[in-house]
Scaffold this motif. Structure first.
Motif, mmCIF file in Angstrom:
data_model
loop_
_atom_site.group_PDB
_atom_site.id
_atom_site.type_symbol
_atom_site.label_atom_id
_atom_site.label_comp_id
_atom_site.label_asym_id
_atom_site.label_seq_id
_atom_site.Cartn_x
_atom_site.Cartn_y
_atom_site.Cartn_z
ATOM 1 N N UNK A 129 -15.475 29.178 27.790
ATOM 2 C CA UNK A 129 -16.776 29.360 27.152
ATOM 3 C C UNK A 129 -16.616 29.347 25.630
ATOM 4 N N UNK A 130 -15.574 30.017 25.128
ATOM 5 C CA UNK A 130 -15.332 30.034 23.691
ATOM 6 C C UNK A 130 -15.027 28.636 23.170
ATOM 7 N N UNK A 131 -14.263 27.867 23.959
ATOM 8 C CA UNK A 131 -13.958 26.494 23.556
ATOM 9 C C UNK A 131 -15.227 25.652 23.488
ATOM 10 N N UNK A 132 -16.096 25.799 24.509
ATOM 11 C CA UNK A 132 -17.336 25.030 24.529
ATOM 12 C C UNK A 132 -18.230 25.402 23.342
ATOM 13 N N UNK A 133 -18.302 26.702 23.028
ATOM 14 C CA UNK A 133 -19.089 27.139 21.874
ATOM 15 C C UNK A 133 -18.516 26.544 20.590
ATOM 16 N N UNK A 134 -17.193 26.537 20.508
ATOM 17 C CA UNK A 134 -16.529 25.983 19.328
ATOM 18 C C UNK A 134 -16.864 24.501 19.161
ATOM 19 N N UNK A 135 -16.753 23.735 20.249
ATOM 20 C CA UNK A 135 -17.022 22.300 20.180
ATOM 21 C C UNK A 135 -18.501 22.027 19.911
ATOM 22 N N UNK A 136 -19.381 22.887 20.444
ATOM 23 C CA UNK A 136 -20.812 22.728 20.181
ATOM 24 C C UNK A 136 -21.106 22.957 18.697
ATOM 25 N N UNK A 137 -20.566 24.051 18.151
ATOM 26 C CA UNK A 137 -20.779 24.338 16.733
ATOM 27 C C UNK A 137 -20.149 23.266 15.853
ATOM 28 N N UNK A 138 -19.006 22.742 16.303
ATOM 29 C CA UNK A 138 -18.356 21.660 15.558
ATOM 30 C C UNK A 138 -19.249 20.422 15.533
ATOM 31 N N UNK A 139 -19.824 20.091 16.689
ATOM 32 C CA UNK A 139 -20.706 18.923 16.765
ATOM 33 C C UNK A 139 -21.887 19.075 15.819
ATOM 34 N N UNK A 140 -22.470 20.286 15.774
ATOM 35 C CA UNK A 140 -23.600 20.532 14.880
ATOM 36 C C UNK A 140 -23.176 20.362 13.420
ATOM 37 N N UNK A 141 -21.994 20.881 13.098
ATOM 38 C CA UNK A 141 -21.503 20.786 11.719
ATOM 39 C C UNK A 141 -21.239 19.335 11.329
ATOM 40 N N UNK A 142 -20.671 18.568 12.252
ATOM 41 C CA UNK A 142 -20.330 17.178 11.951
ATOM 42 C C UNK A 142 -21.572 16.293 11.891
ATOM 43 N N UNK A 143 -22.611 16.669 12.639
ATOM 44 C CA UNK A 143 -23.847 15.888 12.603
ATOM 45 C C UNK A 143 -24.535 15.999 11.244
ATOM 46 N N UNK A 144 -24.386 17.175 10.616
ATOM 47 C CA UNK A 144 -25.104 17.433 9.370
ATOM 48 C C UNK A 144 -24.261 17.189 8.129
ATOM 49 N N UNK A 145 -23.181 16.438 8.279
ATOM 50 C CA UNK A 145 -22.289 16.192 7.149
ATOM 51 C C UNK A 145 -23.023 15.401 6.066
ATOM 52 N N UNK A 146 -22.922 15.886 4.839
ATOM 53 C CA UNK A 146 -23.498 15.161 3.721
ATOM 54 C C UNK A 146 -22.409 14.564 2.850
ATOM 55 N N UNK A 147 -21.474 15.431 2.449
ATOM 56 C CA UNK A 147 -20.358 14.991 1.622
ATOM 57 C C UNK A 147 -19.074 15.612 2.160
ATOM 58 N N UNK A 148 -17.954 14.953 1.878
ATOM 59 C CA UNK A 148 -16.655 15.507 2.272
ATOM 60 C C UNK A 148 -16.224 16.484 1.176
#
Length: 370
Positions: A129-148
């Motif tokens: 469950x923790x891994x899935x939450x981590x990957x979900x939050x990662x996906x959200x963060x990567x979707x909203x990337x503006x600058x590196x």
């Protein structure tokens, strides 16, 4: 008492078996006749354990109070360790004292194994469950990337510790193109795993996860195999996102370049007003190459600057700098004019080619072209 499937026996103050049922004898791999009259020491594989049991028996006899032992591990003569639940009751004689004790045992080993399996299953499920939450939050963060930028990498660091077994002592660090980003508590320790960030087949960085204190050894030191797999998944997604970001940035730059060229061409063909044309060119330069200042200089016979025909942003300070400047006397400018090639200075503080004025101390990177 022989009807009971659980061991039942009576021992005296010296530890002799006075009475025992079939289950009690069978648990010690002897017959009832072989058990009665013997002491615990003769059957117990651990003399220390035998002494402990005898002390407990005497405590019950002396206190005249029943003792319930919910669970304890017992070493049997065959070498097996079993979990036992016990009830010890004093047998009180006519004079009100007790010289014997009645013991009933229940083997709860199977229940303990089930509880351990259930706990492990719960632990595994919780980890997933923790891994899935981590990957979900990662996906959200990567979707909203503006600058590196720092914000992007810190958002990745934020989601890592909660996904590990011991989040309270988990720290992380990202190295990307010679820049380092860390959690507030990061420090290098002996307990660390890492995985490289690969972009277009080239390793450009690393994500490291460390424990700040030692924990029981797992597949990768104190880390689980699944945690190394999770870290590999994180860096792979980060690498793919950076690749996508670079492709999109290149596409945007190409579109901006094409639009700027078209707009400049339109300006050149639509007006003879030099200042208007140069203003459009300066604006298009800013669209293609983001900057803090841009200037277009009009040279007089390639020997000096006649005037600043257009300035943008902080570039207006050039009005104070270039008045009367002799380009031929400045080697960097003279070389540029003679070769017809532009020049780029990545860091003006480290370049001998940079001509510094008080008004231009703020400049850190510079590009010029004839």
């Amino acid at each position: 008492v022989d009807i009971s499937p659980n061991p039942i026996f009576v021992r005296d103050r010296e530890g002799h078996y006075v009475l025992a049922n079939q289950a009690a004898a069978a648990s010690l791999s002897v017959t009832v006749a072989e058990l009665v009259g013997k002491t615990e020491v003769e059957f117990n594989a651990s003399s220390e354990q035998a002494e402990k049991l005898l002390a407990e028996d005497r405590e019950v006899m002396d206190s005249l109070k029943e003792k319930f032992i919910p669970e304890e591990q017992t070493l049997y003569p065959d070498g097996s360790n079993r979990w036992i639940q016990a009830v010890k009751r004093p047998i009180i004689g006519p004079d009100g004292s007790a010289d014997q004790i009645l013991v009933t045992l229940v083997d709860i080993s199977a229940r303990k194994e089930y509880q351990a399996a259930l706990l492990q299953q719960h632990h595994t499920l919780n980890a997933r469950v923790k891994e899935l939450k981590c990957l979900y939050r990662l996906s959200r963060a990567l979707e909203n990337i503006g600058f590196l930028d720092e914000k992007f990498f810190l958002s990745i660091l934020e989601i890592i510790p909660p996904a590990w077994q011991f989040p309270e002592i988990t720290a992380a660090k990202i190295i990307y193109e010679n820049q380092e980003y860390t959690t507030d508590n990061f420090s290098s320790t002996s307990w660390m795993i890492a995985s490289n960030i690969v972009v277009f087949g080239e390793s450009l960085g690393t994500i490291m996860v460390s424990y700040l204190a030692e924990r029981p050894s797992e597949t990768f030191g104190p880390f689980l195999k699944e945690e190394q797999t999770l870290l590999n998944e994180i860096v792979e997604r980060v690498g793919k996102t950076i690749e996508r970001h670079r492709i999109e940035a290149a596409e945007r730059q190409q579109r901006a370049l094409a639009e700027a060229i078209n707009d400049t061409s339109a300006a050149l063909s639509s007006t003879l007003n030099l200042n208007e044309v140069l203003a459009r060119i300066s604006e298009n330069v800013g669209r293609i190459v983001p900057n803090d200042a841009a200037n277009i200089w009009l040279l007089q016979k390639q020997s000096g600057v006649d005037t600043v025909v257009h300035g943008a942003g902080d570039g207006e300070v050039a009005l104070d700098i270039v008045s009367g400047m002799a380009v031929s006397e400045i080697p960097a400018y003279r070389q540029m004019m003679e070769t017809g090639r532009g020049m780029a200075i990545a860091d003006t503080r480290k370049s001998s080619k940079w001509l510094s004025f008080p008004e231009s101390d703020w400049v850190r990177s510079f590009v010029r072209t004839p």
